[in-house]
Design a protein around this motif. Structure first.
Motif, short mmCIF file in Angstrom:
data_model
loop_
_atom_site.label_atom_id
_atom_site.label_comp_id
_atom_site.label_asym_id
_atom_site.label_seq_id
_atom_site.Cartn_x
_atom_site.Cartn_y
_atom_site.Cartn_z
N VAL A 1 10.61 -9.37 -0.88
CA VAL A 1 9.45 -8.52 -1.55
C VAL A 1 8.90 -9.20 -2.84
N PRO A 2 7.68 -9.62 -2.62
CA PRO A 2 7.14 -10.30 -3.67
C PRO A 2 6.60 -9.21 -4.82
N LEU A 3 6.84 -9.75 -6.03
CA LEU A 3 6.78 -8.78 -7.27
C LEU A 3 5.29 -8.32 -7.32
N GLN A 4 4.27 -9.25 -7.40
CA GLN A 4 2.76 -8.98 -7.40
C GLN A 4 2.19 -8.05 -6.45
N ILE B 1 -7.76 -7.48 -5.87
CA ILE B 1 -6.40 -7.73 -5.10
C ILE B 1 -6.61 -9.09 -4.40
N PRO B 2 -5.58 -9.86 -4.32
CA PRO B 2 -5.67 -10.95 -3.53
C PRO B 2 -5.69 -10.89 -2.26
N PRO B 3 -6.59 -11.49 -1.38
CA PRO B 3 -7.18 -11.01 -0.25
C PRO B 3 -5.77 -11.13 0.84
N GLU B 4 -4.75 -11.76 0.63
CA GLU B 4 -3.77 -11.94 1.55
C GLU B 4 -2.84 -10.62 1.42
N TYR B 5 -2.97 -9.96 0.43
CA TYR B 5 -2.32 -8.70 0.36
C TYR B 5 -2.99 -7.48 1.10
N LEU B 6 -4.20 -7.71 1.79
CA LEU B 6 -5.17 -6.72 2.38
C LEU B 6 -5.05 -6.80 3.91
N GLU B 7 -5.38 -5.92 4.51
CA GLU B 7 -5.45 -5.65 5.91
C GLU B 7 -6.72 -4.76 6.53
N ALA B 8 -7.42 -5.27 7.45
CA ALA B 8 -8.70 -4.45 7.90
C ALA B 8 -8.22 -3.83 9.22
N ARG B 9 -8.37 -2.48 9.51
CA ARG B 9 -8.19 -1.84 10.70
C ARG B 9 -9.06 -0.88 10.78
N PHE C 1 -12.05 7.49 10.95
CA PHE C 1 -12.62 7.65 9.67
C PHE C 1 -13.87 6.50 9.57
N GLY C 2 -13.47 5.49 10.26
CA GLY C 2 -14.37 4.13 10.04
C GLY C 2 -13.50 2.94 9.91
N HIS C 3 -14.14 1.88 9.33
CA HIS C 3 -13.37 0.53 9.05
C HIS C 3 -12.69 0.72 7.73
N MET C 4 -11.29 0.43 8.09
CA MET C 4 -10.39 0.72 6.86
C MET C 4 -10.06 -0.70 6.18
N MET C 5 -10.05 -1.00 4.92
CA MET C 5 -9.48 -2.25 4.38
C MET C 5 -8.59 -1.55 3.29
N ALA C 6 -7.40 -1.95 3.33
CA ALA C 6 -6.23 -1.45 2.65
C ALA C 6 -5.20 -2.43 2.32
N CYS D 1 4.27 -4.69 1.70
CA CYS D 1 4.75 -5.93 0.97
C CYS D 1 6.14 -6.48 1.52
N ALA D 2 7.04 -5.66 1.88
CA ALA D 2 8.35 -6.15 2.34
C ALA D 2 8.19 -6.95 3.69
N LYS D 3 9.04 -8.13 3.68
CA LYS D 3 9.17 -8.72 4.83
C LYS D 3 10.67 -8.84 5.37
N ILE D 4 10.78 -8.53 6.53
CA ILE D 4 11.95 -8.56 7.28
C ILE D 4 12.01 -9.74 8.18
N ASP D 5 13.33 -10.63 8.04
CA ASP D 5 13.07 -11.83 8.97
C ASP D 5 13.27 -11.42 10.55
#
Length: 498
Positions: free
Chosen positions: A96-99, A452-460, A464-469, A473-477
């Motif tokens: 879990v990266p702090l930032q 926000i650094p772009p790598e922390y965002l996702e487009a879906r 209601f429309g196109h969401m960027m959010a 942040c957690a990663k589980i191997d």
């Protein structure tokens, strides 16, 4: 036990939990302490990898970065522990990266739909108001709270904040708190210092550890069958979670379980207004069903869902669902293996246990806002935290408690109850200490999506429309983490399990 150690902390006294010096804790220390208190396998702690740092991560005297990273890491580790239990083998590594964690603690402020940011959920009359002897904070997210406060002050609907301020100025703050909130149906709390909060019986009634897990019904038949079949790469795949909640903390809990693969059904009422600006973010990962539990048909459909769920999350004022025969005792009669998860403002014990409250109000009445202003030293009477830290921390801690109960249920069977409160999270955050003077404010904040650094965002794509959010942040191997279902109009799904 009522000393705050219920549900774990074997061998740790209540006095030790109160007097323990946590001022040097980083996120790893918090994870170790709370994981141990939940009586979860200690060997799993070696699987957490954190870039833990005790330095300020958001501009505040409070150690929000420590709370953000540790609470999210606890939930992720609990999901990884369940994945190992279901499939055998070692617990997957968790990172879990702090930032990213502190940014996710403000996620509801950073999404856009078709390029548009959410509007503020607040109306125009809320916030801090001067009283005859101090200050009081009025909560105004819901129309019934707005109109009720105006009516109490003898004002017509649509009155301005200035008109309300004139009326409130004649009241003493504690008197207005009692009339509006303690004896009424509104939400307003007096501004208190630490000393004033500490003098209240409720301050000592709040548990010393913020997650309470207890067995509420044993396996009377002596036969226990596993409720957790093998899964794929989704840690909580096949776990059925029913959520009845509003605002941030409890919905965030459901959103977190959904990120790890739970089948989430979010039940809302067609008779209650939603909060679109908040709901868009916290609806990620969930299917949405509308049922009126005051109606016999709606109530029957809800009980059918309860009968076959693993977890029931509720975030309404304590005791309110009991009026509809949906107390923990009622739910266990319907489903003897259920896990009941309660999010409240002040916890299950003490004179304020039945009162409503929200993050901003707990900050106000507990001394946090006064202390924050004193540390900032900008001449302010009160200063709110830079995010809804109590809401977010409580949401992840409730998710952690639920997964701890799922783990315990595998070995012991029966029904379980999990309790987390905003005040409990406040008490634990305060126990971590504060940065000296104004030093905690000497760091950058994140105020808009462009920060926000772009790598922390996702487009879906959503209903209601196109969401960027903000991504989770957690990663589980070896495991898929994230949301498959995206927000859609309330009531879009069928009231049935997958």
């Amino acid at each position: 036990m009522d000393d705050g150690t219920r549900g774990g902390c074997t061998g740790v006294s209540a006095e030790d939990l109160v007097t323990r010096d946590r001022s040097s804790y980083d996120a790893s220390d918090v994870v170790e302490e709370l994981w141990t208190c939940l009586a979860l396998p200690s060997e799993a702690l070696s699987r957490v990898q954190l870039d833990a740092d005790n330095a300020p991560a958001l501009p505040s005297s409070f150690k929000i970065g420590v709370l953000a990273q540790s609470s999210i890491a606890l939930a992720a580790l609990a999901a990884a522990q369940l994945h190992a239990l279901r499939n055998g083998g070692e617990v997957p590594r968790v990172g879990v990266p702090l930032q990213h964690a502190v940014i996710e603690f403000k996620s509801e402020r950073f999404y856009t739909i078709d390029g548009e940011s959410p509007s503020s959920p607040l109306n125009a009359i809320g916030g801090l108001h001067k009283t005859a002897d101090g200050y009081i904070r009025v909560h105004d997210s819901f129309p019934n709270h707005v109109n009720g406060m105006l009516e109490l002050m003898g004002l017509p609907k649509g009155s301005t904040r200035e008109q309300l301020a004139d009326k409130i100025a004649a009241w003493e703050s504690i008197e207005l708190e009692n009339v509006s909130t303690v004896r009424g149906d509104l939400a307003a709390y007096a501004l208190r210092s630490y000393d004033e909060w500490d003098a209240l019986p409720q301050s000592t009634a709040v548990a010393n550890i913020p997650i309470l897990v207890q067995s509420i019904s044993s396996n009377h038949h002596g036969i226990h069958r596993s409720k957790l079949p093998r899964s794929t790469n989704r840690c909580l795949e096949g776990i059925r979670v029913l959520e009845m909640s509003r605002v941030i903390a409890a919905p965030l809990c459901g959103k977190t379980l959904a990120a790890y693969g739970a089948d989430m059904i979010w039940v809302t009422s067609p008779t209650l207004l939603d909060l679109p600006s908040i709901d868009r973010d916290f609806a990620r990962g969930k299917r949405t069903v509308q049922l009126d539990i005051k109606d016999e048909v709606g109530k029957a459909k809800l009980l059918e869902l309860v009968k076959d769920c693993d977890v029931f999350i509720q975030g309404y004022r304590p005791g309110s669902l009991a009026n509809y025969e949906l107390s923990s005792e009622d739910l266990v009669k319907i489903n003897p293996d259920i896990i009941v998860a309660n999010m409240s403002a002040f916890g299950p014990n003490g004179p304020w246990s039945g009162q409503r409250g929200f993050d901003s109000l707990v900050q106000t009445c507990s001394g946090m806002n006064v202390s924050e202003a004193q540390h900032a030293d900008q001449g302010e009477t009160a200063r709110p935290l830079p995010c809804q830290a109590l809401d977010h921390g409580s949401g992840y801690l409730l998710a952690t408690g639920i997964m701890a109960a799922l783990f315990r249920r595998e070995f012991e069977g029966g029904a379980w109850q999990v309790d987390v409160s905003l005040a409990g999270t406040m008490k634990y955050l305060r126990s971590l200490g504060q940065y000296p003077g104004s030093s905690g404010f000497q760091c950058e904040d994140y105020k808009q999506q462009a920060d926000i650094p772009p790598e922390y965002l996702e487009a879906r794509a959503t209903g209601f429309g196109h969401m960027m959010a903000v991504k989770h942040c957690a990663k589980i191997d070896g495991c898929e983490v994230g949301w498959r279902n995206m927000p859609k109009p309330l009531g879009s799904d069928s009231a049935e399990w997958l």
